[in-house]
Design an enzyme around this catalytic site. Structure first.
Site, PDB file in Angstrom:
ATOM      1  N   LYS A  44      -9.899   2.306  -1.704  1.00  0.00           N
ATOM      2  CA  LYS A  44      -9.995   1.745  -0.361  1.00  0.00           C
ATOM      3  C   LYS A  44     -11.265   2.223   0.346  1.00  0.00           C
ATOM      4  CE  LYS A  44      -7.133   1.480   3.852  1.00  0.00           C
ATOM      5  NZ  LYS A  44      -5.879   2.036   4.442  1.00  0.00           N
TER       6      LYS A  44
ATOM      7  N   CYS B  65      -5.070  -2.947   3.425  1.00  0.00           N
ATOM      8  CA  CYS B  65      -4.625  -2.639   4.783  1.00  0.00           C
ATOM      9  C   CYS B  65      -5.758  -2.658   5.818  1.00  0.00           C
ATOM     10  CB  CYS B  65      -3.890  -1.297   4.791  1.00  0.00           C
ATOM     11  SG  CYS B  65      -2.825  -1.048   6.245  1.00  0.00           S
TER      12      CYS B  65
ATOM     13  N   GLU C 264       0.829  -1.201   0.000  1.00  0.00           N
ATOM     14  CA  GLU C 264       0.000   0.000   0.000  1.00  0.00           C
ATOM     15  C   GLU C 264       0.870   1.259   0.000  1.00  0.00           C
ATOM     16  OE1 GLU C 264      -3.475   1.930   2.889  1.00  0.00           O
ATOM     17  OE2 GLU C 264      -1.834   0.777   3.768  1.00  0.00           O
TER      18      GLU C 264
END
Length: 264
Positions: free
Chosen positions: A111, A146, A40
Site C-alpha cells: 500500500k 483503502c 484489507e
C-alpha cells in the site's frame, strides 16, 4: 465475468487463526466465480494497530499458504485482501496478495498511501512504491488499497498501465461511509473503469466498519452494494463495457496533465 466480494466481519472474539480457516472456507465456496475479493487487513483488523507487529507475517506466511490453497481448490482468481507483512529487514507493510486459479502468486502490492495522520499505520508501516496491475483472462486489474481511494493520481497511473478494472480492498470506517461510495463512483467515472471495492464488517479496536462493499460500472452506476454486516456480494459484469464506454465518450484522450501523455 462473475466476481464475489467477501465482506468479512472482523471481531475481537475470533482468533486470527480461526478467521483464516473460516475465510479460506468462504473462498472455496465461491467455486464458479471468476474473481474473488477479500478486504484489507482482515486477519487483524485495519484499526487494530497494536496487533500489527505481533500478527505480521513474512510474504509467504500462513495467510499466503491458506489463500493459495483456497484459490487453487476453488479454481478462482483471488485478490486475498491485504495482510501485515514483515519484510526480512524488519519493516512492516500493508501488503495485498493476488493468486491465480492454480494457486500461484500473480502479484503483491504494498500500500502506497498509509492512513493515520502521523499515527497508526502511517508510522508503523513502510510505504509501497510500485503500481501493480494483473492481467486476467478478460480484463486488466489495477490494485489499490483503502486510503489509496482518495488519491486519483494513483488510479490515473493504473489506467496508463492498462487497468480496466480497479479492485480496492478496504477497512473503511462507518463514520465516513458516504465518502466510500462517493469515491468509488468517482474513480469509476473519471477513469471509465469498473471499481470493485470490498470492505470489512464488524468492529476493529472499537471502530465500527462501514461494510457496504460496492461494484461500480464505467459510467458510475452502482451494479451491486452490500449491507453493513458480513455478506458475500456476487455480481456479473461485462469487462468489454470499458472499451465501449471509452470509445463512445473518449474523455481520456483529452488528458493534458498528469502521469500519462494524452492519447491521440
Amino acid at each position: 465475468m462473475r466476481a464475489s466480494l467477501l465482506q468479512v466481519a472482523v471481531n475481537e472474539d475470533e482468533s486470527v487463526e480461526s478467521r483464516r480457516r473460516r475465510v479460506a472456507a468462504l473462498v472455496r465456496d465461491q467455486a464458479g466465480a471468476d474473481l474473488v475479493v477479500l478486504p484489507e487487513l482482515w486477519t487483524t483488523g485495519a484499526f487494530a494497530y497494536e496487533g500489527f507487529g505481533t500478527e505480521a507475517e513474512p510474504l509467504e506466511g500462513p495467510t499466503y499458504e491458506a489463500m493459495a490453497k483456497a484459490a487453487s481448490e476453488a479454481g478462482v482468481w483471488l485478490h486475498a485482501g491485504s495482510v501485515p507483512e514483515r519484510d526480512p529487514d524488519g519493516t512492516l507493510y500493508n501488503t495485498s496478495l493476488v493468486f491465480s486459479p492454480s494457486g500461484e502468486l500473480a502479484a503483491s502490492y504494498r500500500k502506497i498511501h498509509r492512513f493515520g495522520f502521523d499515527k497508526g499505520e502511517a508510522v508503523l508501516m513502510g510505504a509501497g512504491e510500485k503500481l501493480v496491475t494483473v492481467r486476467l483472462p478478460d480484463t486488466v486489474m489495477g490494485v489499490a488499497t483503502c486510503y489509496d481511494l482518495r488519491f486519483p493520481e494513483l488510479f490515473r497511473g493504473l489506467v496508463d498501465a492498462g487497468a480496466e478494472t480497479f479492485v480496492v480492498p478496504a477497512g473503511w470506517p462507518e463514520r465516513r461511509r458516504a465518502h466510500w461510495t462517493l469515491l468509488a463512483r468517482a474513480r469509476a467515472v473519471e477513469n471509465q473503469a469498473f471499481v470493485l471495492a470490498c470492505g470489512t464488517a464488524g468492529t476493529h479496536a472499537g471502530v465500527p466498519q462501514a461494510g457496504h462493499s460496492v461494484v461500480v460500472d464505467p459510467w458510475g452506476e452502482v451494479l451491486a452494494e452490500a449491507g453493513p454486516g458480513e455478506e458475500v456480494l456476487t455480481v456479473d459484469f461485462d469487462p468489454a463495457t470499458v472499451a465501449g464506454t471509452r470509445d463512445r465518450f473518449p474523455a481520456l484522450k483529452d488528458r493534458v496533465l498528469g502521469l500519462g501523455r494524452p492519447r491521440r
